[in-house]
Design a protein around this motif. Structure first.
Motif, PDB file in Angstrom:
ATOM      1  N   PHE A 113       0.853  -1.174   0.136  1.00  0.00           N
ATOM      2  CA  PHE A 113      -0.076  -0.005   0.067  1.00  0.00           C
ATOM      3  C   PHE A 113       0.924   1.359   0.002  1.00  0.00           C
ATOM      4  CE2 PHE A 113       0.835  -1.142   4.420  1.00  0.00           C
ATOM      5  CZ  PHE A 113       0.860   0.114   5.093  1.00  0.00           C
ATOM      6  N   ASP A 114       0.310   2.344  -0.300  1.00  0.00           N
ATOM      7  CA  ASP A 114       1.117   3.576  -0.479  1.00  0.00           C
ATOM      8  C   ASP A 114       0.127   4.545  -0.597  1.00  0.00           C
ATOM      9  OD1 ASP A 114       2.589   5.757  -1.294  1.00  0.00           O
ATOM     10  OD2 ASP A 114       3.142   5.283  -3.236  1.00  0.00           O
ATOM     11  N   PHE A 115       0.108   5.386   0.662  1.00  0.00           N
ATOM     12  CA  PHE A 115      -0.790   6.544   0.854  1.00  0.00           C
ATOM     13  C   PHE A 115      -0.439   7.784  -0.385  1.00  0.00           C
ATOM     14  CE2 PHE A 115      -1.640   4.619   4.844  1.00  0.00           C
ATOM     15  CZ  PHE A 115      -3.237   4.560   4.878  1.00  0.00           C
ATOM     16  N   GLY A 116       0.690   7.857  -0.675  1.00  0.00           N
ATOM     17  CA  GLY A 116       1.223   8.694  -1.753  1.00  0.00           C
ATOM     18  C   GLY A 116       0.285   8.922  -2.988  1.00  0.00           C
ATOM     19  N   LYS A 117      -0.245   7.652  -3.334  1.00  0.00           N
ATOM     20  CA  LYS A 117      -1.156   7.421  -4.452  1.00  0.00           C
ATOM     21  C   LYS A 117      -2.460   8.139  -4.104  1.00  0.00           C
ATOM     22  CE  LYS A 117      -1.670   3.135  -5.814  1.00  0.00           C
ATOM     23  NZ  LYS A 117      -2.015   1.645  -5.735  1.00  0.00           N
ATOM     24  N   VAL A 156      -8.443   1.140  -0.178  1.00  0.00           N
ATOM     25  CA  VAL A 156      -9.221   1.333  -1.822  1.00  0.00           C
ATOM     26  C   VAL A 156      -7.920   2.157  -2.318  1.00  0.00           C
ATOM     27  CG1 VAL A 156     -10.744   2.492  -2.930  1.00  0.00           C
ATOM     28  CG2 VAL A 156     -11.482   1.526  -0.891  1.00  0.00           C
ATOM     29  N   GLY A 157      -7.843   3.506  -2.218  1.00  0.00           N
ATOM     30  CA  GLY A 157      -6.978   4.389  -3.072  1.00  0.00           C
ATOM     31  C   GLY A 157      -5.357   4.119  -2.775  1.00  0.00           C
ATOM     32  N   ALA A 158      -5.067   3.612  -1.494  1.00  0.00           N
ATOM     33  CA  ALA A 158      -3.654   3.384  -1.363  1.00  0.00           C
ATOM     34  C   ALA A 158      -3.134   1.839  -1.757  1.00  0.00           C
ATOM     35  CB  ALA A 158      -3.441   3.343   0.201  1.00  0.00           C
ATOM     36  N   SER A 159      -4.034   1.056  -2.435  1.00  0.00           N
ATOM     37  CA  SER A 159      -3.770  -0.252  -2.611  1.00  0.00           C
ATOM     38  C   SER A 159      -4.214  -0.800  -4.049  1.00  0.00           C
ATOM     39  CB  SER A 159      -4.151  -1.361  -1.626  1.00  0.00           C
ATOM     40  OG  SER A 159      -5.301  -1.104  -1.113  1.00  0.00           O
ATOM     41  N   LEU A 160      -5.422  -0.226  -4.272  1.00  0.00           N
ATOM     42  CA  LEU A 160      -6.144  -0.807  -5.473  1.00  0.00           C
ATOM     43  C   LEU A 160      -5.425  -0.106  -6.652  1.00  0.00           C
ATOM     44  CD1 LEU A 160      -9.857  -1.107  -4.507  1.00  0.00           C
ATOM     45  CD2 LEU A 160      -7.960  -2.807  -4.426  1.00  0.00           C
ATOM     46  N   SER A 161      -5.585  -0.384  -7.847  1.00  0.00           N
ATOM     47  CA  SER A 161      -5.203  -0.191  -9.279  1.00  0.00           C
ATOM     48  C   SER A 161      -6.040   0.977  -9.591  1.00  0.00           C
ATOM     49  CB  SER A 161      -5.150  -1.070 -10.301  1.00  0.00           C
ATOM     50  OG  SER A 161      -6.513  -1.433 -10.505  1.00  0.00           O
ATOM     51  N   ALA A 162      -5.774   1.952 -10.402  1.00  0.00           N
ATOM     52  CA  ALA A 162      -6.531   3.144 -10.940  1.00  0.00           C
ATOM     53  C   ALA A 162      -7.935   2.515 -11.222  1.00  0.00           C
ATOM     54  CB  ALA A 162      -5.722   4.002 -11.735  1.00  0.00           C
TER      55      ALA A 162
END
Length: 265
Positions: free
Chosen positions: A12-16, A220-226
């Motif tokens: 996961f990446d909260f930067g996304k 959701v946003g930190a781990s899933l694809s766009a």
């Protein structure tokens, strides 16, 4: 980032999520900030390090009260958004640093207080506790905050968690029950307990704001694809259309404040 105890070791990446994070995660109620000041955190003249600061939500809300802050986070994207927000609001008593909580690079005995909001589970607890003790002034304060939604008491939240799990079965951030405090091992020999305080809060959202808040979460946003995030958004938007506005959603806020056992040499 990948941690064995979170989401079964999934990345996961909260930067996304930085754009949604900056827009939708400034949701802590005024009561929380009032309580922190009453408990001695964020008062005028203090110098405070906010670890895992993300888009600097806590510093942005508390800096106008007269404390000086450093917002520190491992994500360059999060810190970049935090800087933009501070500049747009004309807040000049926050500085920013990209660094891990376990190795901040600050000198010993620098800060009156250290804060960590919604982020301590992502740290190496023992190493972070050592670093916090090191950069705190003797008898300085460490404030750890958790705010969780309450799916067992709120059907809107329960419905959301079911949908997130459909798109991300590895997500372990669901099913929160009422927080029960136990003295943590990382505090041993480093901190005395100063304040333990939990309280319930009902937060108000528009459907759009709640959708944005959910999209910015780890599951959701930190781990899933766009592409998967877009699919989730379409599905959840359809569910939310059945819910009247405003949404009043149940949360619990838990504040732990510790005082360093370090004394003047």
């Amino acid at each position: 980032m990948k941690l064995d105890h979170i989401d079964n070791g999934a990345d996961f990446d909260f930067g996304k999520t930085s754009a949604d994070y900056a827009r939708y995660r400034d949701i802590y109620p005024a009561s929380m900030y009032e309580k922190l000041r009453r408990f001695g955190v964020g008062t005028k003249g203090q110098y405070i390090l906010d670890l895992g600061s993300g888009t600097a939500i806590l510093p942005l809300n508390m800096a106008p009260g007269g404390a000086d802050f450093v917002a520190a986070d491992i994500s360059e994207n999060q810190i970049a958004l935090a800087k933009q927000t501070a500049k747009s609001r004309g807040i000049d008593n926050i500085t920013f640093r990209v660094c891990p909580a376990e190795d901040t690079g600050f000198p010993d005995n620098t800060f009156d207080a250290v804060t960590a909001v919604q982020c301590f589970p992502y740290f190496d607890a023992e190493k972070a506790a050592d670093e916090i003790c090191r950069v705190l002034k003797p008898r300085g304060l460490f404030c750890k905050i958790i705010m969780d939604w309450k799916p067992l008491e709120d059907p809107v939240i329960a419905e959301m968690e079911t949908l997130v799990n459909r798109y991300n079965p590895a997500w372990s951030g669901c099913g929160f029950n009422k927080y029960r405090y136990t003295y943590p091992a990382w505090a041993e020999a480093r901190f005395d307990i100063e304040t333990i305080h939990s309280y319930d809060a009902t937060l108000t959202f528009t459907r759009e704001a709640w959708l944005g808040r959910v999209k910015s979460c780890r599951g959701v946003g930190a781990s899933l694809s766009a592409e998967k995030v877009a699919e989730f958004e379409t599905a959840y938007r359809a569910l939310l259309e059945r819910r009247p506005e405003p949404l009043r959603l149940k949360h619990q806020i838990h504040i732990e404040i510790y005082r360093s056992t370090k004394v003047q040499p």
